[in-house]
Scaffold this motif. Structure first.
Motif, PDB file in Angstrom:
ATOM      1  N   TYR A  19       0.860  -1.186   0.000  1.00 51.05           N
ATOM      2  CA  TYR A  19       0.000   0.000   0.000  1.00 51.05           C
ATOM      3  C   TYR A  19       0.895   1.235   0.000  1.00 51.05           C
ATOM      4  O   TYR A  19       2.086   1.153   0.333  1.00 51.05           O
ATOM      5  CB  TYR A  19      -0.953  -0.001   1.200  1.00 51.05           C
ATOM      6  CG  TYR A  19      -0.298   0.275   2.537  1.00 51.05           C
ATOM      7  CD1 TYR A  19       0.337  -0.740   3.229  1.00 51.05           C
ATOM      8  CD2 TYR A  19      -0.317   1.556   3.095  1.00 51.05           C
ATOM      9  CE1 TYR A  19       0.951  -0.500   4.453  1.00 51.05           C
ATOM     10  CE2 TYR A  19       0.289   1.806   4.322  1.00 51.05           C
ATOM     11  CZ  TYR A  19       0.916   0.779   4.997  1.00 51.05           C
ATOM     12  OH  TYR A  19       1.524   1.029   6.202  1.00 51.05           O
ATOM     13  N   VAL A  20       0.309   2.355  -0.385  1.00 52.07           N
ATOM     14  CA  VAL A  20       1.033   3.627  -0.398  1.00 52.07           C
ATOM     15  C   VAL A  20       0.531   4.478   0.758  1.00 52.07           C
ATOM     16  O   VAL A  20      -0.684   4.681   0.904  1.00 52.07           O
ATOM     17  CB  VAL A  20       0.822   4.387  -1.721  1.00 52.07           C
ATOM     18  CG1 VAL A  20       1.428   5.786  -1.651  1.00 52.07           C
ATOM     19  CG2 VAL A  20       1.435   3.603  -2.886  1.00 52.07           C
ATOM     20  N   GLU A  21       1.456   4.933   1.570  1.00 49.24           N
ATOM     21  CA  GLU A  21       1.089   5.858   2.646  1.00 49.24           C
ATOM     22  C   GLU A  21       0.939   7.253   2.019  1.00 49.24           C
ATOM     23  O   GLU A  21       1.935   7.908   1.681  1.00 49.24           O
ATOM     24  CB  GLU A  21       2.155   5.845   3.733  1.00 49.24           C
ATOM     25  CG  GLU A  21       1.623   6.319   5.054  1.00 49.24           C
ATOM     26  CD  GLU A  21       2.495   5.871   6.206  1.00 49.24           C
ATOM     27  OE1 GLU A  21       2.887   6.739   6.980  1.00 49.24           O
ATOM     28  OE2 GLU A  21       2.789   4.658   6.315  1.00 49.24           O
ATOM     29  N   LEU A  45       2.839  10.453   2.852  1.00 48.14           N
ATOM     30  CA  LEU A  45       4.256  10.539   2.511  1.00 48.14           C
ATOM     31  C   LEU A  45       4.487  10.742   1.015  1.00 48.14           C
ATOM     32  O   LEU A  45       5.476  11.338   0.604  1.00 48.14           O
ATOM     33  CB  LEU A  45       4.982   9.258   2.950  1.00 48.14           C
ATOM     34  CG  LEU A  45       5.004   8.965   4.451  1.00 48.14           C
ATOM     35  CD1 LEU A  45       5.684   7.622   4.714  1.00 48.14           C
ATOM     36  CD2 LEU A  45       5.735  10.065   5.202  1.00 48.14           C
ATOM     37  N   CYS A  46       3.576  10.211   0.200  1.00 50.31           N
ATOM     38  CA  CYS A  46       3.768  10.207  -1.256  1.00 50.31           C
ATOM     39  C   CYS A  46       3.892  11.632  -1.794  1.00 50.31           C
ATOM     40  O   CYS A  46       3.080  12.493  -1.487  1.00 50.31           O
ATOM     41  CB  CYS A  46       2.595   9.498  -1.916  1.00 50.31           C
ATOM     42  SG  CYS A  46       2.665   9.529  -3.720  1.00 50.31           S
ATOM     43  N   THR A  47       4.924  11.843  -2.617  1.00 51.87           N
ATOM     44  CA  THR A  47       5.141  13.164  -3.239  1.00 51.87           C
ATOM     45  C   THR A  47       4.645  13.195  -4.679  1.00 51.87           C
ATOM     46  O   THR A  47       4.764  14.210  -5.353  1.00 51.87           O
ATOM     47  CB  THR A  47       6.638  13.521  -3.236  1.00 51.87           C
ATOM     48  OG1 THR A  47       7.348  12.523  -3.983  1.00 51.87           O
ATOM     49  CG2 THR A  47       7.187  13.584  -1.821  1.00 51.87           C
ATOM     50  N   GLY A  48       4.121  12.067  -5.165  1.00 50.78           N
ATOM     51  CA  GLY A  48       3.581  12.029  -6.522  1.00 50.78           C
ATOM     52  C   GLY A  48       4.624  12.020  -7.612  1.00 50.78           C
ATOM     53  O   GLY A  48       4.378  12.484  -8.722  1.00 50.78           O
ATOM     54  N   CYS A 108      11.336   4.269  -4.179  1.00 53.55           N
ATOM     55  CA  CYS A 108      10.501   5.396  -3.715  1.00 53.55           C
ATOM     56  C   CYS A 108      11.345   6.339  -2.853  1.00 53.55           C
ATOM     57  O   CYS A 108      11.906   5.917  -1.841  1.00 53.55           O
ATOM     58  CB  CYS A 108       9.313   4.875  -2.907  1.00 53.55           C
ATOM     59  SG  CYS A 108       8.325   6.217  -2.199  1.00 53.55           S
ATOM     60  N   PRO A 109      11.444   7.601  -3.228  1.00 45.23           N
ATOM     61  CA  PRO A 109      12.351   8.520  -2.532  1.00 45.23           C
ATOM     62  C   PRO A 109      11.943   8.821  -1.097  1.00 45.23           C
ATOM     63  O   PRO A 109      12.769   9.285  -0.304  1.00 45.23           O
ATOM     64  CB  PRO A 109      12.316   9.786  -3.399  1.00 45.23           C
ATOM     65  CG  PRO A 109      11.057   9.684  -4.197  1.00 45.23           C
ATOM     66  CD  PRO A 109      10.793   8.224  -4.391  1.00 45.23           C
ATOM     67  N   VAL A 110      10.689   8.568  -0.763  1.00 46.57           N
ATOM     68  CA  VAL A 110      10.221   8.887   0.596  1.00 46.57           C
ATOM     69  C   VAL A 110       9.752   7.639   1.357  1.00 46.57           C
ATOM     70  O   VAL A 110       9.123   7.746   2.410  1.00 46.57           O
ATOM     71  CB  VAL A 110       9.101   9.949   0.559  1.00 46.57           C
ATOM     72  CG1 VAL A 110       9.654  11.292   0.088  1.00 46.57           C
ATOM     73  CG2 VAL A 110       7.956   9.509  -0.346  1.00 46.57           C
ATOM     74  N   GLU A 111      10.063   6.464   0.791  1.00 47.80           N
ATOM     75  CA  GLU A 111       9.711   5.192   1.433  1.00 47.80           C
ATOM     76  C   GLU A 111       8.231   5.129   1.809  1.00 47.80           C
ATOM     77  O   GLU A 111       7.871   4.733   2.920  1.00 47.80           O
ATOM     78  CB  GLU A 111      10.599   4.945   2.657  1.00 47.80           C
ATOM     79  CG  GLU A 111      12.065   4.827   2.265  1.00 47.80           C
ATOM     80  CD  GLU A 111      12.990   4.567   3.451  1.00 47.80           C
ATOM     81  OE1 GLU A 111      12.515   4.093   4.495  1.00 47.80           O
ATOM     82  OE2 GLU A 111      14.198   4.820   3.310  1.00 47.80           O
TER      83      GLU A 111
END
Ligand code: SF4
Length: 61
Positions: free
Chosen positions: A5-7, A10-13, A52-55
């Motif tokens: 799943y994507v948090e 945190l996701c910067t798109g 993913c740059p922001v985990e």
């Protein structure tokens, strides 16, 4: 079965995960989300997690 799943907080798109795993990740507005968790295994989700740059991509179980 492990499901990613994507948090969203945190996701910067950046769309990296969508590029790596278009079967699993889809953009919704400026965030990515897991549109097809059952497709996991058809592409490299672990690579997307590691890239993913922001985990923001995690295993739900
Ligand atoms: S790689 Fe990470 S920050 Fe980039 S769109 Fe996917 S979940 Fe969001």
């Amino acid at each position: 079965m492990k499901v990613p799943y994507v948090e969203a907080d945190l996701c910067t798109g950046c769309e990296t995960c969508v590029s790596l795993c278009p079967e699993v990740f889809t953009m919704q507005g400026d965030k990515a989300f897991v549109s097809s968790p059952d497709k996991c295994g058809t592409c490299d989700v672990q690579e997307a997690m590691d890239t993913c740059p922001v985990e923001a991509i995690k295993w739900a179980s």
